[in-house]
Design an enzyme around this catalytic site. Sequence first.
Site, PDB file in Angstrom:
ATOM      1  N   LYS A   1     -20.446 -51.417  15.082  1.00 32.94           N
ATOM      2  CA  LYS A   1     -21.562 -52.101  15.734  1.00 32.94           C
ATOM      3  C   LYS A   1     -21.910 -53.343  14.902  1.00 32.94           C
ATOM      4  O   LYS A   1     -21.802 -53.301  13.687  1.00 32.94           O
ATOM      5  CB  LYS A   1     -22.771 -51.169  15.812  1.00 32.94           C
ATOM      6  CG  LYS A   1     -22.487 -49.866  16.563  1.00 32.94           C
ATOM      7  CD  LYS A   1     -23.626 -48.857  16.365  1.00 32.94           C
ATOM      8  CE  LYS A   1     -23.273 -47.504  16.963  1.00 32.94           C
ATOM      9  NZ  LYS A   1     -24.304 -46.493  16.726  1.00 32.94           N
TER      10      LYS A   1
ATOM     11  N   ASP B   1     -26.811 -42.817  19.895  1.00 37.46           N
ATOM     12  CA  ASP B   1     -26.522 -42.981  18.472  1.00 37.46           C
ATOM     13  C   ASP B   1     -26.957 -41.677  17.792  1.00 37.46           C
ATOM     14  O   ASP B   1     -27.694 -40.874  18.380  1.00 37.46           O
ATOM     15  CB  ASP B   1     -27.328 -44.175  17.937  1.00 37.46           C
ATOM     16  CG  ASP B   1     -27.179 -44.356  16.436  1.00 37.46           C
ATOM     17  OD1 ASP B   1     -26.058 -44.226  15.931  1.00 37.46           O
ATOM     18  OD2 ASP B   1     -28.200 -44.609  15.777  1.00 37.46           O
ATOM     19  N   LEU B   2     -26.538 -41.471  16.552  1.00 36.18           N
ATOM     20  CA  LEU B   2     -26.898 -40.242  15.836  1.00 36.18           C
ATOM     21  C   LEU B   2     -28.033 -40.468  14.836  1.00 36.18           C
ATOM     22  O   LEU B   2     -29.146 -39.962  15.027  1.00 36.18           O
ATOM     23  CB  LEU B   2     -25.659 -39.683  15.116  1.00 36.18           C
ATOM     24  CG  LEU B   2     -25.869 -38.469  14.223  1.00 36.18           C
ATOM     25  CD1 LEU B   2     -26.503 -37.305  14.974  1.00 36.18           C
ATOM     26  CD2 LEU B   2     -24.545 -38.039  13.596  1.00 36.18           C
ATOM     27  N   ASP B   3     -27.771 -41.235  13.801  1.00 36.37           N
ATOM     28  CA  ASP B   3     -28.762 -41.410  12.736  1.00 36.37           C
ATOM     29  C   ASP B   3     -29.982 -42.177  13.231  1.00 36.37           C
ATOM     30  O   ASP B   3     -29.858 -43.276  13.760  1.00 36.37           O
ATOM     31  CB  ASP B   3     -28.142 -42.169  11.548  1.00 36.37           C
ATOM     32  CG  ASP B   3     -27.110 -41.320  10.815  1.00 36.37           C
ATOM     33  OD1 ASP B   3     -27.163 -40.095  10.962  1.00 36.37           O
ATOM     34  OD2 ASP B   3     -26.276 -41.899  10.098  1.00 36.37           O
TER      35      ASP B   3
ATOM     36  N   ARG C   1     -19.474 -47.939   6.682  1.00 33.26           N
ATOM     37  CA  ARG C   1     -19.490 -47.602   5.255  1.00 33.26           C
ATOM     38  C   ARG C   1     -18.967 -48.758   4.403  1.00 33.26           C
ATOM     39  O   ARG C   1     -19.558 -49.106   3.386  1.00 33.26           O
ATOM     40  CB  ARG C   1     -18.653 -46.343   5.024  1.00 33.26           C
ATOM     41  CG  ARG C   1     -18.823 -45.739   3.641  1.00 33.26           C
ATOM     42  CD  ARG C   1     -17.892 -44.558   3.446  1.00 33.26           C
ATOM     43  NE  ARG C   1     -18.113 -43.522   4.445  1.00 33.26           N
ATOM     44  CZ  ARG C   1     -17.265 -42.545   4.717  1.00 33.26           C
ATOM     45  NH1 ARG C   1     -16.114 -42.470   4.066  1.00 33.26           N
ATOM     46  NH2 ARG C   1     -17.540 -41.628   5.629  1.00 33.26           N
TER      47      ARG C   1
ATOM     48  N   SER D   1     -21.466 -42.930  17.262  1.00 39.15           N
ATOM     49  CA  SER D   1     -22.053 -43.003  15.922  1.00 39.15           C
ATOM     50  C   SER D   1     -21.237 -43.871  14.974  1.00 39.15           C
ATOM     51  O   SER D   1     -20.007 -43.865  15.012  1.00 39.15           O
ATOM     52  CB  SER D   1     -22.162 -41.588  15.337  1.00 39.15           C
ATOM     53  OG  SER D   1     -22.619 -41.626  14.010  1.00 39.15           O
ATOM     54  N   ALA D   2     -21.944 -44.587  14.082  1.00 42.29           N
ATOM     55  CA  ALA D   2     -21.293 -45.371  13.033  1.00 42.29           C
ATOM     56  C   ALA D   2     -20.860 -44.477  11.870  1.00 42.29           C
ATOM     57  O   ALA D   2     -20.176 -44.920  10.960  1.00 42.29           O
ATOM     58  CB  ALA D   2     -22.246 -46.458  12.520  1.00 42.29           C
ATOM     59  N   SER D   3     -21.259 -43.211  11.919  1.00 41.11           N
ATOM     60  CA  SER D   3     -20.946 -42.273  10.839  1.00 41.11           C
ATOM     61  C   SER D   3     -19.558 -41.675  11.010  1.00 41.11           C
ATOM     62  O   SER D   3     -19.132 -41.383  12.123  1.00 41.11           O
ATOM     63  CB  SER D   3     -21.980 -41.143  10.810  1.00 41.11           C
ATOM     64  OG  SER D   3     -21.568 -40.116   9.931  1.00 41.11           O
TER      65      SER D   3
ATOM     66  N   ASN E   1     -19.035 -38.839   9.697  1.00 43.57           N
ATOM     67  CA  ASN E   1     -19.345 -37.412   9.555  1.00 43.57           C
ATOM     68  C   ASN E   1     -20.118 -36.870  10.753  1.00 43.57           C
ATOM     69  O   ASN E   1     -20.796 -35.853  10.651  1.00 43.57           O
ATOM     70  CB  ASN E   1     -20.152 -37.186   8.273  1.00 43.57           C
ATOM     71  CG  ASN E   1     -19.384 -37.615   7.040  1.00 43.57           C
ATOM     72  OD1 ASN E   1     -18.340 -37.065   6.727  1.00 43.57           O
ATOM     73  ND2 ASN E   1     -19.888 -38.617   6.345  1.00 43.57           N
TER      74      ASN E   1
ATOM     75  N   LYS F   1     -28.613 -50.417   7.811  1.00 40.87           N
ATOM     76  CA  LYS F   1     -28.864 -49.646   9.030  1.00 40.87           C
ATOM     77  C   LYS F   1     -27.892 -50.015  10.143  1.00 40.87           C
ATOM     78  O   LYS F   1     -27.776 -51.174  10.524  1.00 40.87           O
ATOM     79  CB  LYS F   1     -30.310 -49.894   9.482  1.00 40.87           C
ATOM     80  CG  LYS F   1     -30.877 -48.793  10.354  1.00 40.87           C
ATOM     81  CD  LYS F   1     -32.380 -48.969  10.519  1.00 40.87           C
ATOM     82  CE  LYS F   1     -32.978 -47.796  11.263  1.00 40.87           C
ATOM     83  NZ  LYS F   1     -34.416 -47.958  11.483  1.00 40.87           N
ATOM     84  N   GLY F   2     -27.166 -49.012  10.633  1.00 42.10           N
ATOM     85  CA  GLY F   2     -26.308 -49.201  11.801  1.00 42.10           C
ATOM     86  C   GLY F   2     -24.952 -49.819  11.538  1.00 42.10           C
ATOM     87  O   GLY F   2     -24.210 -50.076  12.474  1.00 42.10           O
ATOM     88  N   ILE F   3     -24.615 -50.054  10.257  1.00 41.52           N
ATOM     89  CA  ILE F   3     -23.310 -50.678   9.988  1.00 41.52           C
ATOM     90  C   ILE F   3     -22.379 -49.695   9.284  1.00 41.52           C
ATOM     91  O   ILE F   3     -22.793 -48.632   8.831  1.00 41.52           O
ATOM     92  CB  ILE F   3     -23.454 -51.982   9.170  1.00 41.52           C
ATOM     93  CG1 ILE F   3     -24.047 -51.705   7.787  1.00 41.52           C
ATOM     94  CG2 ILE F   3     -24.298 -52.997   9.928  1.00 41.52           C
ATOM     95  CD1 ILE F   3     -24.021 -52.917   6.880  1.00 41.52           C
TER      96      ILE F   3
ATOM     97  N   GLU G   1     -30.576 -46.038  20.971  1.00 39.80           N
ATOM     98  CA  GLU G   1     -30.318 -46.530  19.611  1.00 39.80           C
ATOM     99  C   GLU G   1     -31.612 -46.741  18.836  1.00 39.80           C
ATOM    100  O   GLU G   1     -32.685 -46.857  19.419  1.00 39.80           O
ATOM    101  CB  GLU G   1     -29.589 -47.878  19.680  1.00 39.80           C
ATOM    102  CG  GLU G   1     -28.086 -47.805  19.534  1.00 39.80           C
ATOM    103  CD  GLU G   1     -27.616 -47.597  18.105  1.00 39.80           C
ATOM    104  OE1 GLU G   1     -28.460 -47.541  17.186  1.00 39.80           O
ATOM    105  OE2 GLU G   1     -26.398 -47.484  17.905  1.00 39.80           O
ATOM    106  N   ASP G   2     -31.483 -46.817  17.502  1.00 44.86           N
ATOM    107  CA  ASP G   2     -32.642 -47.160  16.668  1.00 44.86           C
ATOM    108  C   ASP G   2     -32.357 -48.362  15.788  1.00 44.86           C
ATOM    109  O   ASP G   2     -33.206 -48.749  14.984  1.00 44.86           O
ATOM    110  CB  ASP G   2     -33.044 -45.968  15.779  1.00 44.86           C
ATOM    111  CG  ASP G   2     -32.109 -45.793  14.602  1.00 44.86           C
ATOM    112  OD1 ASP G   2     -32.590 -45.615  13.472  1.00 44.86           O
ATOM    113  OD2 ASP G   2     -30.879 -45.842  14.801  1.00 44.86           O
TER     114      ASP G   2
ATOM    115  N   THR H   1     -30.644 -38.864   9.009  1.00 49.51           N
ATOM    116  CA  THR H   1     -29.891 -38.674   7.772  1.00 49.51           C
ATOM    117  C   THR H   1     -29.990 -39.913   6.881  1.00 49.51           C
ATOM    118  O   THR H   1     -29.301 -40.011   5.875  1.00 49.51           O
ATOM    119  CB  THR H   1     -28.405 -38.378   8.066  1.00 49.51           C
ATOM    120  OG1 THR H   1     -27.854 -39.466   8.800  1.00 49.51           O
ATOM    121  CG2 THR H   1     -28.243 -37.095   8.859  1.00 49.51           C
TER     122      THR H   1
END
Length: 223
Positions: free
Chosen positions: A149, A11-13, A51, A118-120, A122, A47-49, A173-174, A19
């Site tokens: 996710k 995962d990224l964030d 936009r 990533s869920a992002s 960006n 968190k994790g969902i 993941e976080d 971020t």
Amino acid sequence: MSKQLDAFIFDLDGVITDTAEYHFLAWQALANDIDITFSREDNEQLKGISRMESLEIILEIGGRTADFSEAEKEVLAAKKNEHYLTLIQKISPDDILPGMKEFIATIKEKGLKIGLASASKNAFTVMEALGLKDDFDVIVDAKTIINGKPHPEVFLTAAKLLGVNAKDCIGVEDAVAGVEAIKSAEMFAVAIGPKESFAKADIVYAKTEDVSYEDVIRKYMSS
């Protein structure tokens, strides 16, 4: 017989960089624009969902779920993203979370593949700003998939693009939704955060700097 391991999928964030503060500030700015009070405590629900799911939660918090059409919601989500893109312009390699650069380097040294799930929307922008884009074989973000996710699609897509079986991957993941996605993809799950939050994870570390390649591999091989 020892288990096969082909790839790590991150995962990224909250795992590679944080971020979350930028997302919070961008959502708060949008909420203010539409007269909704949005706190840091409220932000934990996002968190994790995705936009659009995040926007729905904010509208619910403000009691305004019926006040906007789907087209208007798309405009609001785009406005939040504009706020966010302005804020992340200041991201640099200094923003890689402690221990992660070394962890990624070790994975590469061992000849394993590396993917991002990533869920992002960006993710490419952020990874480039961090100086890590070229270290990853595959980057899958929210623009690429249909289901966010905890659906496993983003992790399964990363594994497919890497050319490996999902069951031969370790996911990192976080977020609880992210760990659920990893386990639904039949991957080994490494979670970062409070142990009590991650009953489904195979191994949990309190902080990124605690993550140990040798420890993860040992637990994976014995699972």
